[in-house]
Structure formats: structure tokens, C-alpha cells
Design a protein around this motif. Sequence first.
Motif, PDB file in Angstrom:
ATOM      1  N   TYR A 115       0.826  -1.205   0.000  1.00 52.54           N
ATOM      2  CA  TYR A 115       0.000   0.000   0.000  1.00 52.54           C
ATOM      3  C   TYR A 115       0.866   1.263   0.000  1.00 52.54           C
ATOM      4  CZ  TYR A 115      -4.363  -2.522   0.653  1.00 52.54           C
ATOM      5  OH  TYR A 115      -5.457  -3.335   0.458  1.00 52.54           O
ATOM      6  N   ILE A 116       2.010   1.195   0.657  1.00 51.04           N
ATOM      7  CA  ILE A 116       2.902   2.358   0.702  1.00 51.04           C
ATOM      8  C   ILE A 116       3.354   2.742  -0.701  1.00 51.04           C
ATOM      9  CG2 ILE A 116       5.225   3.096   1.385  1.00 51.04           C
ATOM     10  CD1 ILE A 116       4.768   1.641   4.042  1.00 51.04           C
ATOM     11  N   VAL A 117       3.795   1.755  -1.491  1.00 51.68           N
ATOM     12  CA  VAL A 117       4.302   2.082  -2.828  1.00 51.68           C
ATOM     13  C   VAL A 117       3.173   2.416  -3.796  1.00 51.68           C
ATOM     14  CG1 VAL A 117       6.344   0.655  -2.531  1.00 51.68           C
ATOM     15  CG2 VAL A 117       4.348  -0.349  -3.608  1.00 51.68           C
ATOM     16  N   ARG A 118       1.931   2.154  -3.398  1.00 49.37           N
ATOM     17  CA  ARG A 118       0.781   2.500  -4.239  1.00 49.37           C
ATOM     18  C   ARG A 118       0.092   3.771  -3.755  1.00 49.37           C
ATOM     19  NH1 ARG A 118      -1.539  -0.138  -8.766  1.00 49.37           N
ATOM     20  NH2 ARG A 118      -3.546  -0.243  -7.733  1.00 49.37           N
ATOM     21  N   THR A 119       0.773   4.573  -2.957  1.00 50.53           N
ATOM     22  CA  THR A 119       0.164   5.780  -2.387  1.00 50.53           C
ATOM     23  C   THR A 119       1.038   6.993  -2.683  1.00 50.53           C
ATOM     24  OG1 THR A 119      -0.722   4.441  -0.559  1.00 50.53           O
ATOM     25  CG2 THR A 119      -0.714   6.825  -0.264  1.00 50.53           C
ATOM     26  N   PRO A 120       0.447   8.093  -3.171  1.00 50.41           N
ATOM     27  CA  PRO A 120       1.233   9.325  -3.361  1.00 50.41           C
ATOM     28  C   PRO A 120       1.907   9.737  -2.056  1.00 50.41           C
ATOM     29  CG  PRO A 120      -0.935   9.539  -4.366  1.00 50.41           C
ATOM     30  CD  PRO A 120      -0.963   8.263  -3.581  1.00 50.41           C
ATOM     31  N   THR A 121       3.041  10.408  -2.151  1.00 49.71           N
ATOM     32  CA  THR A 121       3.855  10.691  -0.967  1.00 49.71           C
ATOM     33  C   THR A 121       3.731  12.111  -0.443  1.00 49.71           C
ATOM     34  OG1 THR A 121       5.749  11.274  -2.355  1.00 49.71           O
ATOM     35  CG2 THR A 121       5.550   8.964  -1.681  1.00 49.71           C
ATOM     36  N   THR A 122       2.953  12.957  -1.099  1.00 48.78           N
ATOM     37  CA  THR A 122       2.867  14.362  -0.684  1.00 48.78           C
ATOM     38  C   THR A 122       2.481  14.511   0.780  1.00 48.78           C
ATOM     39  OG1 THR A 122       2.318  15.116  -2.921  1.00 48.78           O
ATOM     40  CG2 THR A 122       1.663  16.544  -1.100  1.00 48.78           C
ATOM     41  N   PHE A 123       1.583  13.660   1.262  1.00 47.59           N
ATOM     42  CA  PHE A 123       1.097  13.791   2.642  1.00 47.59           C
ATOM     43  C   PHE A 123       2.233  13.668   3.649  1.00 47.59           C
ATOM     44  CE2 PHE A 123       1.077   9.191   2.135  1.00 47.59           C
ATOM     45  CZ  PHE A 123       1.495   8.734   3.371  1.00 47.59           C
ATOM     46  N   ARG A 124       3.295  12.937   3.306  1.00 52.16           N
ATOM     47  CA  ARG A 124       4.401  12.736   4.245  1.00 52.16           C
ATOM     48  C   ARG A 124       5.075  14.073   4.582  1.00 52.16           C
ATOM     49  NH1 ARG A 124       6.379   7.571   4.908  1.00 52.16           N
ATOM     50  NH2 ARG A 124       5.263   5.954   3.776  1.00 52.16           N
ATOM     51  N   GLU A 125       5.371  14.839   3.563  1.00 49.16           N
ATOM     52  CA  GLU A 125       6.019  16.133   3.781  1.00 49.16           C
ATOM     53  C   GLU A 125       5.052  17.126   4.410  1.00 49.16           C
ATOM     54  OE1 GLU A 125       8.262  19.636   1.195  1.00 49.16           O
ATOM     55  OE2 GLU A 125       7.913  17.664   0.304  1.00 49.16           O
ATOM     56  N   ASP A 126       3.803  17.094   3.985  1.00 43.95           N
ATOM     57  CA  ASP A 126       2.823  18.068   4.473  1.00 43.95           C
ATOM     58  C   ASP A 126       2.476  17.871   5.949  1.00 43.95           C
ATOM     59  OD1 ASP A 126       2.772  19.159   1.985  1.00 43.95           O
ATOM     60  OD2 ASP A 126       0.775  18.436   1.439  1.00 43.95           O
ATOM     61  N   PHE A 127       2.405  16.613   6.388  1.00 46.39           N
ATOM     62  CA  PHE A 127       1.822  16.356   7.701  1.00 46.39           C
ATOM     63  C   PHE A 127       2.755  15.671   8.699  1.00 46.39           C
ATOM     64  CE2 PHE A 127      -1.780  15.977   4.584  1.00 46.39           C
ATOM     65  CZ  PHE A 127      -2.259  17.260   4.796  1.00 46.39           C
ATOM     66  N   MET A 128       4.025  15.488   8.341  1.00 48.96           N
ATOM     67  CA  MET A 128       4.959  14.842   9.270  1.00 48.96           C
ATOM     68  C   MET A 128       5.032  15.587  10.597  1.00 48.96           C
ATOM     69  SD  MET A 128       7.239  12.600  10.148  1.00 48.96           S
ATOM     70  CE  MET A 128       8.051  11.752   8.803  1.00 48.96           C
TER      71      MET A 128
END
Length: 672
Positions: free
Chosen positions: A269-282
Amino acid sequence: MEEDSTWLLALEAALHDGADDREIISITRGRPLPEEHRAQIWSTCLGGSRVSNFSHFDEIFDLQEQSVVREDCRLLVDKLGNEEDDKISVISDVESVFTHYCKSRHLRYDPTRLWADVLLPLLACKMSREQIYICFEQILEKFIPRETGEGAPVYHLLRLLLLYHDPELCTFLDSRKITPDAYAKSWLRSLFSNVCSLDAVCALWDIYFQERDPFFVLFLAQVVVVNARDQILGMKSEDRETIVKTLSQAPAALSVDDAQDFCSLARYYIVRTPTTFREDFMTVIFGCVYLGAASTEPRVGDLPLSQALCLPVSAEEILLSLEEPDEEDQVQFFLIDCRPAEQYNAGHLPNAFHLDAGLMLQQPASFQTAVQGLFLAQRQALSTNTPGCGHHLCLLGSGQVHQDQYVHMVCASFLQRNTALVSLAKGGYQALHDLLSNNLSESLSEHNPQECLACPRLTPSPSQPPAAPSTPPSQQAASQQSLINRFSSLSTVFKIRSAEMKDKLVEYITNPNGESLEADQRHVSSLDRGKPYRNLGDVFSIEDESKEDEELVRLDDMETVAVFSCHHVSENATMLKCQLLLTPSHILVVKDGRKEGGKMEGRVTARRSLSTIVKITSKKKHPELITFKFGHTTADGQAEITDMDRFIIPNAGEATKKIKEQIMKQMEAGLP
């Protein structure tokens, strides 16, 4: 067994030489750890050579809640089953850890945070007192969300992730007013230690700490919910409390043997999910929170997470996804530009397909025709590996709130139809335009500065000041120019290939009753049998698994070379637990294996000839995720891919080795 002993010997040598966490992780590769090395490896992965201030603890136990702390410590140590003589010493150590942490962080002790459950596996590893404190501190501040009360940001994010991958299940839970904080609170507060057995948690944490990803717990939670989807969707007549109880207790069945599969599914699921949320909400979700600063922390109502319609995707991620279009473990978008036609015609990304969102209310029939044509174009693009066209739908508006109300309505309509993998481009076309501003003529198609509304430089609103750059201006400019150069080098390919697809899309929209796209890309007829769109993915709903197309076979009667337990991964990222059977000439996907009349039988959901396998691939980061590509070799010696299947196989190396060996045997024997 030989392979197991090899990595264990390498691990022991590395530990003896004082290897760092990177070297250890390269050896263990996501495996559960030997019990005798667990404490050392956990300590290395979590703290390494970190020095804490625990040695300066004044041994004064005077918290306002000290009696509650002491009682929790006693109950915790009782679970370990220590001898009476040891209990007093262990209770003292645990109380010291809790007390010093609260004092150094200016926190009040709250038993609902489940700190005792977090500490239990560390105590079971028989770490030193100093190691226990460092690991406890690192787990709380790196892996457990700092806010886990009702309505915390982390639950909004978990819901958005579930909506992205399984909108049908998410919509059902929403309809019953079941948000993630109703069932996942103890999972996130304790990293599943509160709900799973101690042995299972230790095996899970072995792999978890090797991931070094604070968001990993959210994908584990998603796996739990998705794996229970059939049971949950079948509880339509049950009350809310029963459904919540069923979900919250779902991880309790996890065993030591399940830990590796559990983490493998989360990685998928991780590799099938866009990563923008990681930077925005870390920083919003993770990190230590001090009691004195609590009043200045951003609340849920001020965050875009609580109001987000779906996952956001940044302009940078959209462009970066085009860098390596053949990379299988990278999210690739099918970009849908929803601006009015005149804005689209004044400039757009070369791989963006147009869908005027305003038609949804103004001309509903034309809008539906355009949507059907658009998704037929997506299927065609995927089948021909068109650059810049992927499975993930990203809707692009103008970037101006007052202009994008229809875009949000289109997004909501897709989600209501249970369309998976839907996101919104953050900042819309304006953000992409700004990012490519140094080379607009090369990067955009049909760009007309006189007509393009994004060209004038807009002054930021006083209520929304621009965010301070996270990198120095010189580095930011260099990074932006590098991104532009990489994108521009690909844009010519996108312009040629996407122009062909758009011509076919226009043909369909203007003549929806005639033949659309290619002759074989037609609507399903009531006379058709089987699944005409098999492995192309239904863009509006999760594909039903019809048993009409499945063959019931006796497995004991088949000539089998090898059998591998695995999960078959569908196009919409749902998992089907099954077995992969290797015969002398085929690989078969078998589910529902069971004993019947003393013999094993199961349903064959797919049968693939070994002669049609043209490529077997996996990635170094995720070796257990295997992709089989099927097709044939053309006259000029090129492999033409016509279909593919993905599996998560714990012993993937052995499986691919045996399959390749069998393919070679078949070729040597000259079999078809």
C-alpha cells in the motif's frame, strides 16, 4: 534452511563487529529477529549510540499522578511473571522511566496513552535500564502520533488513505459514523501492543523498527481494515457498537507467523500511495509535544486534513512521477485537467486529458459521455504503456478556490462511484505553471501567454502568506531547474503519444455510438461471457470475483512442481490470500483451498502458461512483491506485454527461482 543459516551467520558477525543500523537492516531484510539478538538490534535501530539524560534522574517520585504511575507499573510487571524478588527492582525501573520522561517533557501522566503497553515488549527483551529508556523515548517521539485523542489529525489521514484505496469500505464506515478514532486508537497509541499477543508484537516490531517509517503504522492499520472488509460490509444489519468492536479486535488474531505477511501488505500500500502527505503532515502528526506548548499547537479544525475531500498531490510529485515511467513501484498518474476548455486550450501539461468539470451541471449527458470516453482512453493508454499515463487518477483544477467548485464536485462523484486511487492536485494548474515558469514553452502544450490566466503574477492574499522555503533560495532554484530540465526532456514524448490518445478520445465523444478507440475497446455486450476488461481495472467500482469463471480442481490429482502461499494483488490494491501452484507447464492461482473427502481442493482463479511469461520482476526495496508480465515476442525480437499479475510472496526468491528453472526446462524440451 541453508539460506536462513547464511543470513544468521552474517548477522552475528555484523553485531560482533558493532555494525550500524543500515548494515544490520541490509542483512535482516524485514525478517523477524532471533530472540537472543532482539534487544541489541532494537536498541541499535531505535537509539544507536544516542546518549539520554536518564542518568541525571534525581530519583524523586513526586508527580501529581504518582500513585497512578505506581499502580500501572505494578500491573505491568505482573504480566511478565517475574519472581517476587525481582518484581520490586523492575517496578522501580519502570516507575523511574515514566516519572523522568514526564518531568523532562513537562507532561502529566495519563494511563490512557498506554505507555505501559509500549514498555512491555522492551521489558520482555531484557534490556538494560538505560536502553529501555532510550528505546521508549524514541518510540514515543518517532513512531507514535503526538495527538491520539478523538478527532486528532492522524485519524483524518488514516481515513483519507482508506478512501484512496477502498472507497466502498470507507463510505460504508462513514455512513455508520465510524471514524478511525473509534477503532484504531489503541493500535496507534501502542503500535498494536495493546491488542496483540506479546510474541506477535515482538515479531511485528522486529520488522517495524527496520522500516524506520513513522507512517508505517497507518498502513498496517489499513491492512487490518481492508482484510476485514468482507466481514464488515456483511454487517449492514448490525449496530455501530458491534462493528466498532469487531474492527478494534481484528488485530488480536495476528500470530508470529503472520507478522512478515502483515508488513509486506503494508509495504504494498505504501508504494501504491502518493507521498505528498508525508512532507505536508509529518510535523503535524509526529514528534514530541510539551504540555506548556499545547495551547500553541495547530488544532484539527485549522488543518487541511480535516476538510480534505481526498488525498492531495503536490505539483512536484506530479512532475517527478514522470521521470521514470517504467518504474513499477512508483505512483504514476492519469492527469485529468478539469478547467474550462478555454483555459485548457491556453496551456496544459502534455500528458493531461481534458474533462470540463462545468459540464457536470450544465450538460450532464455530455459530461457522462466525456467521462466514459476518458476512461476508455485510460484503458487504452495503460494497455499500450503510454508515457505519463498511470492507474492513479489526479484531478487538476485552476488552483483558485472560487473557480474549482466544480472540480470538487467531479471528485466527489468519482468517490461516490467507489472509484479507487483518486487524488487532487494541490495548488492546481497554477502550482504546476509556477514550477515550470522558467521553461513554459517547452514544458507545456499550446501555451498562450496572452490567454493563460496563470501567467500574471498574483500577489499572495494577506490571510494566506507564502510558506517559508525549507531550503536556501539557491538550492531551491537549482532543484527547480533540475526538475524542469528532466520534465522537458520527456515532454516531447508525452506530446506525441498523448496527442494520439486525445484524437481517439475526441472521436469517441463526438461519436459515442460508433466504434471508439480500437475495435477491441468497446462497451460490454449482454452477450459477452467472461471479463472483457480483465486486468485493465474497472474505474468506477471494485471488480466482483465471479465464481462462474473459476474452476474447482482437486489439487492432489495435479502434477505439481511447487506450491507457494501468497497474496494476489488486484488492480485496485485489494489482496486475495491464495496459493501459487507451479506445474510443468503453467502457474495457477488457487483460492479457498480446503480438505474435501480426504483430498485437497480449491478454486483456480487464473491459469497462466509458462510460455507466455516474458518477464519476472521485483524491486530491491520490496523483494517480496513480484510482477509477472505476460505476452509474446514480436518478429523483431521485442517483448510485447499484454497482461500482468502481481503477488506478494514471503519466500519470493525461491518462488521466482523455481519458476524460471521450470521455464528453462520447458524451453529445452521444446514444449509450446
